[in-house]
Design a protein around this motif. Structure first.
Motif, short mmCIF file in Angstrom:
data_model
loop_
_atom_site.label_atom_id
_atom_site.label_comp_id
_atom_site.label_asym_id
_atom_site.label_seq_id
_atom_site.Cartn_x
_atom_site.Cartn_y
_atom_site.Cartn_z
N UNK A 71 -18.14 -21.54 10.28
CA UNK A 71 -19.27 -21.89 9.42
C UNK A 71 -20.19 -20.70 9.21
N UNK A 72 -20.47 -19.95 10.28
CA UNK A 72 -21.32 -18.77 10.16
C UNK A 72 -20.66 -17.69 9.32
N UNK A 73 -19.36 -17.51 9.49
CA UNK A 73 -18.63 -16.50 8.71
C UNK A 73 -18.65 -16.85 7.23
N UNK A 74 -18.43 -18.13 6.89
CA UNK A 74 -18.46 -18.56 5.49
C UNK A 74 -19.85 -18.39 4.91
N UNK A 75 -20.89 -18.69 5.70
CA UNK A 75 -22.25 -18.51 5.21
C UNK A 75 -22.56 -17.04 4.93
N UNK A 76 -22.10 -16.15 5.84
CA UNK A 76 -22.33 -14.72 5.62
C UNK A 76 -21.59 -14.23 4.38
N UNK A 77 -20.32 -14.68 4.19
CA UNK A 77 -19.57 -14.31 3.00
C UNK A 77 -20.24 -14.86 1.74
N UNK A 78 -20.76 -16.09 1.82
CA UNK A 78 -21.41 -16.69 0.66
C UNK A 78 -22.63 -15.88 0.24
N UNK A 79 -23.45 -15.48 1.20
CA UNK A 79 -24.61 -14.68 0.87
C UNK A 79 -24.21 -13.32 0.30
N UNK A 80 -23.19 -12.69 0.90
CA UNK A 80 -22.76 -11.39 0.41
C UNK A 80 -22.17 -11.48 -1.00
N UNK A 81 -21.43 -12.56 -1.30
CA UNK A 81 -20.80 -12.70 -2.61
C UNK A 81 -21.79 -13.13 -3.69
N UNK A 82 -22.79 -13.95 -3.32
CA UNK A 82 -23.72 -14.41 -4.34
C UNK A 82 -24.78 -13.36 -4.66
N UNK A 83 -24.97 -12.39 -3.75
CA UNK A 83 -26.04 -11.42 -3.95
C UNK A 83 -25.90 -10.63 -5.24
N UNK A 84 -24.71 -10.04 -5.59
CA UNK A 84 -24.62 -9.31 -6.86
C UNK A 84 -24.93 -10.18 -8.07
N UNK A 85 -24.46 -11.44 -8.05
CA UNK A 85 -24.71 -12.33 -9.19
C UNK A 85 -26.19 -12.65 -9.34
N UNK A 86 -26.87 -12.94 -8.23
CA UNK A 86 -28.29 -13.28 -8.31
C UNK A 86 -29.13 -12.05 -8.66
N UNK A 87 -28.77 -10.88 -8.11
CA UNK A 87 -29.48 -9.66 -8.49
C UNK A 87 -29.30 -9.35 -9.96
N UNK A 88 -28.09 -9.60 -10.48
CA UNK A 88 -27.83 -9.36 -11.90
C UNK A 88 -28.67 -10.30 -12.76
N UNK A 89 -28.72 -11.57 -12.39
CA UNK A 89 -29.50 -12.53 -13.16
C UNK A 89 -30.98 -12.16 -13.17
N UNK A 90 -31.52 -11.78 -12.00
CA UNK A 90 -32.93 -11.38 -11.94
C UNK A 90 -33.18 -10.10 -12.73
#
Length: 314
Positions: A91-110
């Motif tokens: 669960x912790x590994x998936x959460x860390x991957x989720x944050x790392x993967x969503x970061x470029x998309x959210x930074x791009x949107x902002x």
């Protein structure tokens, strides 16, 4: 003559500040968003099942035995911890991957929307970056504590006093991870609330698609704020630990399994339209775009306006 007046009008506009925007393709944005949504769903489901006590050997919490440091109770806790250690780390590994993967998309949107309101875009990006770093640190600390603690409980020949000292040390070490996880919820709340407000700044009359995104982001921020408060309360109020854990599990199902993946999946669908929002004018947008609609258009800016504000005379 009218063309020259239009050109001079556009040149007279003041330069707009631009937040950092990752130089990635729309295909990469869609890839990151989809896999981040899947990782959030897996992590949220695992954490919710752990909170409900579905996984593992089963363990009944007792505040009286907890405070008395009952040895048999501590041993049963460690037997349960060893049985769920793999699920917790996954669960912790998936959460860390989720944050790392969503970061470029959210930074791009902002970054694309930063020309509408630079302070909100910069704050939102800072909160998302901080949340990602906290999540990675929390995963690494938790992985070390879980693996070493389970090995010591399995291999060492503890006396009764040793079990009590070992449990106290473990609880103190885990408290750091618990507060880091709560801090992760806090940064997520701030990031999505500012992102929702940024979307509402795009135009006084928001199109349907942008309004749905803004409302979803604000709802995520409010839910993450509640998760932060419940997580902190569960660490400080032992008398209500079980109901607070159940409340946190229900919030996890709503946030990590439903709301956040829905927003990320829709982001992958409109990635091309978001890229257009950062490059072109109003003619590339549709006021009829819906939440999770066409990949070519997104209703962020209305007709007759440029993407950086100001009406262009043609």
């Amino acid at each position: 003559g009218r063309g020259r007046r239009a050109s001079s009008h556009v040149r007279a506009m003041p330069p707009q500040k631009q937040a950092m925007t990752p130089s990635v393709s729309t295909g990469a944005i869609a890839f990151f968003s989809c896999f981040a949504a899947l990782a959030h769903m897996v992590s949220g489901l695992l954490l919710a099942l752990l909170a409900f006590g579905v996984l593992g050997e089963g363990f009944s919490y007792s505040r009286a035995k907890e405070e008395m440091l009952d040895v048999e109770y501590i041993q049963s806790k460690w037997a349960n911890r060893q049985s769920i250690r793999g699920f917790v780390l996954a669960a912790d590994l998936c959460a860390a991957f989720a944050w790392a993967l969503q970061l470029p998309a959210l930074l791009y949107l902002c970054g694309v929307l930063s020309s509408q309101h630079f302070p909100l875009a910069a704050c939102s990006q800072a909160f998302f970056v901080a949340g990602s770093l906290v999540c990675v640190v929390e995963f690494l600390l938790n992985a070390g504590t879980q693996s070493v603690g389970a090995q010591m409980a399995r291999s060492y020949a503890f006396e009764d006093s040793d079990w009590r000292a070992f449990e106290i040390s473990y609880v103190l070490a885990e408290s750091r991870n618990a507060w880091l996880l709560a801090c992760d919820w806090f940064f997520m709340a701030l990031g999505f609330i500012t992102l929702g407000l940024l979307m509402r700044k795009c135009q006084p009359r928001l199109a349907n698609g942008a309004r749905a995104w803004a409302n979803c982001a604000i709802a995520l921020g409010i839910g993450a704020s509640l998760a932060f408060l419940i997580d902190v309360a569960s660490q400080t109020d032992l008398s209500n630990k079980v109901p607070l854990n159940y409340a946190l599990a229900f919030l996890l199902l709503g946030l990590s399994v439903v709301l956040l993946p829905s927003m990320l999946f829709s982001l992958s669908c409109v990635a091309r339209g978001i890229r257009t929002a950062g490059q072109g004018g109003a003619s590339t947008f549709s006021n009829n775009a819906s939440f999770g609609g066409s990949s070519d258009m997104v209703g962020l800016v209305g007709d007759g306006k440029s993407s950086i504000g100001g009406e262009i005379e043609l």
